[in-house]
Design an enzyme around this catalytic site. Structure first.
Site, PDB file in Angstrom:
ATOM      1  N   ALA A   3       0.785  -1.242   0.000  1.00 31.69           N
ATOM      2  CA  ALA A   3       0.000   0.000   0.000  1.00 31.69           C
ATOM      3  C   ALA A   3       0.813   1.286   0.000  1.00 31.69           C
ATOM      4  O   ALA A   3       0.850   2.024   0.984  1.00 31.69           O
ATOM      5  CB  ALA A   3      -0.966  -0.017   1.174  1.00 31.69           C
ATOM      6  N   CYS A   4       1.407   1.598  -1.137  1.00 35.40           N
ATOM      7  CA  CYS A   4       2.174   2.840  -1.272  1.00 35.40           C
ATOM      8  C   CYS A   4       1.271   4.076  -1.235  1.00 35.40           C
ATOM      9  O   CYS A   4       1.739   5.175  -0.937  1.00 35.40           O
ATOM     10  CB  CYS A   4       3.003   2.823  -2.542  1.00 35.40           C
ATOM     11  SG  CYS A   4       2.111   2.351  -4.025  1.00 35.40           S
ATOM     12  N   HIS A   5      -0.018   3.906  -1.479  1.00 34.90           N
ATOM     13  CA  HIS A   5      -0.936   5.045  -1.440  1.00 34.90           C
ATOM     14  C   HIS A   5      -1.101   5.597  -0.028  1.00 34.90           C
ATOM     15  O   HIS A   5      -1.577   6.712   0.138  1.00 34.90           O
ATOM     16  CB  HIS A   5      -2.312   4.654  -2.025  1.00 34.90           C
ATOM     17  CG  HIS A   5      -2.992   3.548  -1.306  1.00 34.90           C
ATOM     18  ND1 HIS A   5      -2.711   2.210  -1.566  1.00 34.90           N
ATOM     19  CD2 HIS A   5      -3.935   3.549  -0.338  1.00 34.90           C
ATOM     20  CE1 HIS A   5      -3.459   1.460  -0.784  1.00 34.90           C
ATOM     21  NE2 HIS A   5      -4.211   2.248  -0.021  1.00 34.90           N
TER      22      HIS A   5
END
Length: 170
Positions: A131-133
């Protein structure tokens, strides 16, 4: 190595999911900033014909429908040691929470590494699942996202709790 990919139609567009043997190794948006060379994606298959890709597609659809908070498909990344450290930290950010590039750099022992952390986050090959967001700028603003800022906002809104939404002034 058995590398293959499939397109998964979602509310965020047709996502390209790449698998190598028994692990997901890539998840890319239409117009993704850092696409790997097409030949590295392997052959194209229909996701429903491949157990791993079918499971991944189902979990993506559930997540985007607000019915899933955690992915449990096997993943594998192949970055340099620094990237792998950053991507491991991304895996630890819980659903619905965010952190900053600077905070990740501090965890690595040097706040001056924030820009390098940002580059590693931007090159995360398994968007959404890793989850880079959930990483934002130091002032809470949305900054670069390989899938585009509108998609980043959509993902963060999806994960925002009802209490947080109610407390928002906008």
């Amino acid at each position: 190595m058995d590398t293959r990919h499939a397109l998964v139609d979602t509310s965020l567009g047709a996502l390209t999911v790449v698998a190598a043997d028994d692990a997901v190794v890539g998840l890319y948006f239409p117009g993704h900033w850092y696409l790997p060379p097409e030949e590295s994606l392997g052959r194209r298959v229909e996701h429903h014909d491949d157990p791993l890709l079918a499971r991944t597609a189902a979990q993506l659809v559930e997540y985007l429908a607000g019915e899933r908070t955690l992915f449990d498909v096997p993943t594998a990344t192949h970055g340099d040691p620094f990237q792998e450290q950053v991507w491991a930290m991304l895996r630890e950010i819980p659903f619905g929470e965010t952190t900053t590039y600077g905070a990740l750099a501090e965890r690595l022992g040097n706040k001056a590494l924030a820009q390098s952390v940002g580059q590693a986050v931007g090159h995360n090959p398994i968007s959404i699942i890793v989850a880079c967001h959930r990483v934002v700028g130091s002032d809470g603003k949305l900054t670069g996202f390989a899938g585009g800022l509108a998609r980043k906002r959509t993902l963060l809104d999806l994960e925002e709790s009802d209490a947080s939404k109610a407390a928002r002034l906008f």
